[in-house]
Write a protein that holds these residues in place. Structure first.
Motif, PDB file in Angstrom:
ATOM      1  N   VAL A  65       0.834  -1.208   0.000  1.00 50.97           N
ATOM      2  CA  VAL A  65       0.000   0.000   0.000  1.00 50.97           C
ATOM      3  C   VAL A  65       0.864   1.252   0.000  1.00 50.97           C
ATOM      4  O   VAL A  65       0.619   2.204  -0.743  1.00 50.97           O
ATOM      5  CB  VAL A  65      -0.959   0.005   1.223  1.00 50.97           C
ATOM      6  N   SER A  66       1.933   1.237   0.812  1.00 48.59           N
ATOM      7  CA  SER A  66       2.752   2.446   0.919  1.00 48.59           C
ATOM      8  C   SER A  66       3.397   2.817  -0.410  1.00 48.59           C
ATOM      9  O   SER A  66       3.885   3.922  -0.584  1.00 48.59           O
ATOM     10  CB  SER A  66       3.808   2.270   1.998  1.00 48.59           C
ATOM     11  N   LYS A  67       3.366   1.884  -1.351  1.00 46.35           N
ATOM     12  CA  LYS A  67       3.917   2.227  -2.667  1.00 46.35           C
ATOM     13  C   LYS A  67       3.107   3.349  -3.330  1.00 46.35           C
ATOM     14  O   LYS A  67       3.565   3.985  -4.259  1.00 46.35           O
ATOM     15  CB  LYS A  67       4.009   0.999  -3.572  1.00 46.35           C
ATOM     16  N   PHE A  68       1.906   3.600  -2.836  1.00 46.54           N
ATOM     17  CA  PHE A  68       1.076   4.665  -3.400  1.00 46.54           C
ATOM     18  C   PHE A  68       1.315   6.025  -2.733  1.00 46.54           C
ATOM     19  O   PHE A  68       0.813   7.037  -3.191  1.00 46.54           O
ATOM     20  CB  PHE A  68      -0.417   4.322  -3.274  1.00 46.54           C
ATOM     21  N   ALA A  69       2.043   6.040  -1.630  1.00 42.80           N
ATOM     22  CA  ALA A  69       2.236   7.317  -0.932  1.00 42.80           C
ATOM     23  C   ALA A  69       3.005   8.294  -1.818  1.00 42.80           C
ATOM     24  O   ALA A  69       3.814   7.879  -2.638  1.00 42.80           O
ATOM     25  CB  ALA A  69       3.000   7.072   0.370  1.00 42.80           C
TER      26      ALA A  69
END
Ligand code: HMN
Length: 294
Positions: free
Chosen positions: A1-5
């Motif tokens: 998910v943090s790849k979208f930050a």
């Protein structure tokens, strides 16, 4: 998910002189951002005028963006529409053409219960394998996402975050709390970017980033490096520009005019959004120079 930050430009749509979606111009605009350091693009949102376009046009814009920057930039597409059916159709299309995530406001026009909005979003979530980002913008939709609904939706793996365009950083913090560590919060009000980041936002999605993407990337870098004094000074600089942009007949018209000055033709915004008038040209030329010099 943090790849979208990260930092996402809420991208404008590009039209030709007659106001028709111009795929080549859309591509050039997407290309312009590919070299600016941003994480990605948010296509078809408020700035992108998705709500003023037919479903067919929205698909054309998304396809043009993906043809140009697929794999280079993360592409989140806004699929919100009044009709659930139309939003589902846009979700299916987004998956087919390779968007990275979908996002939606509540249905507008009808005064809907929380249950109805939840059901509207759930149909979109179920119609695609793509991650879903809730778009909360109470000042235009009249619907404010509750802590409970945020929490319920966030329990689903596909629901990865919320774009928080409401102005309360307290609520922003609450959404982060509701969703837990894996849940992303994107700051919506560009003039409060730093405040949003400090209160827990994982990045931002904004329309004015479109005319100063490098400044927002720098602001974000200062924040990550703990250089808060420099970050604050830069936010103040950025806000002087935003304040000027907000003084024109439409923010979108002013931003698009600035892009046109840079040789990135995007046409005028679509009515009812007003274009700038000839009497505004001179001050926008100056503003463009000031932004570039910052
Ligand atoms: C979008 O395309 O969805 C918007 O960019 C949303 C974004 O949060 C913007 N909000 C609105 O347009 C209402 C901001 O970037 C906004 O334009 C900026 O903070 C200036 O007030």
């Amino acid at each position: 998910v943090s790849k979208f930050a990260g930092i996402y430009v809420a991208m404008y749509s590009a039209y030709d002189a007659k106001g028709i979606v111009d795929k080549e111009r859309v591509k050039r605009l997407a290309r312009y951002y590919a070299s600016s350091g941003v994480k990605g693009l948010y296509v078809g949102g408020s700035s992108g005028e998705g709500m003023l376009q037919s479903a067919e046009e929205r698909k054309q814009v998304l396809e043009a963006v993906l043809e140009e920057v697929r794999g280079e930039l993360a592409v989140i597409v806004h699929v919100g529409a009044s009709s659930t059916r139309e939003s589902m159709d846009l979700c299916i299309h987004a998956q087919q053409v390779g968007a990275d995530a979908v996002s939606s406001v509540p249905s507008v026009y009808y005064r809907l219960s929380e249950k109805a909005v939840e059901n509207h979003w759930q149909h979109m979530i179920d119609s695609t394998n793509l991650p879903f980002i809730i778009y909360n913008i109470p000042q235009t939709t009249g619907f404010n996402l509750s802590f409970d609904l945020c929490k319920r939706l966030a329990q689903q793996e596909k629901v990865i975050g919320v774009k928080m365009s409401g102005e309360s950083t307290f609520e922003l913090e609450q959404f982060k709390e509701a969703g837990g560590d894996d849940f992303l919060v994107f700051n919506g009000p560009d003039e409060q970017f730093l405040a949003g980041r400090i209160m827990g936002a994982d990045g931002g999605i904004g329309g004015t980033y479109g005319v100063m993407p490098e400044l927002f990337c720098k602001l974000d870098a200062y924040f990550r490096e703990g250089r808060f004094e420099e970050a604050l000074q830069l936010q103040h600089t950025v806000n002087r520009f935003i304040k000027k942009l907000l003084g024109y007949p439409s923010l979108y018209g002013a931003c698009k005019y600035i892009l046109n000055l840079r040789g990135i033709e995007t046409g005028e915004p679509r009515l009812p959004l007003l274009p700038v008038l000839p009497e505004h040209h001179e001050s926008l030329v100056q503003l463009n120079e000031d932004i570039r010099a910052a």
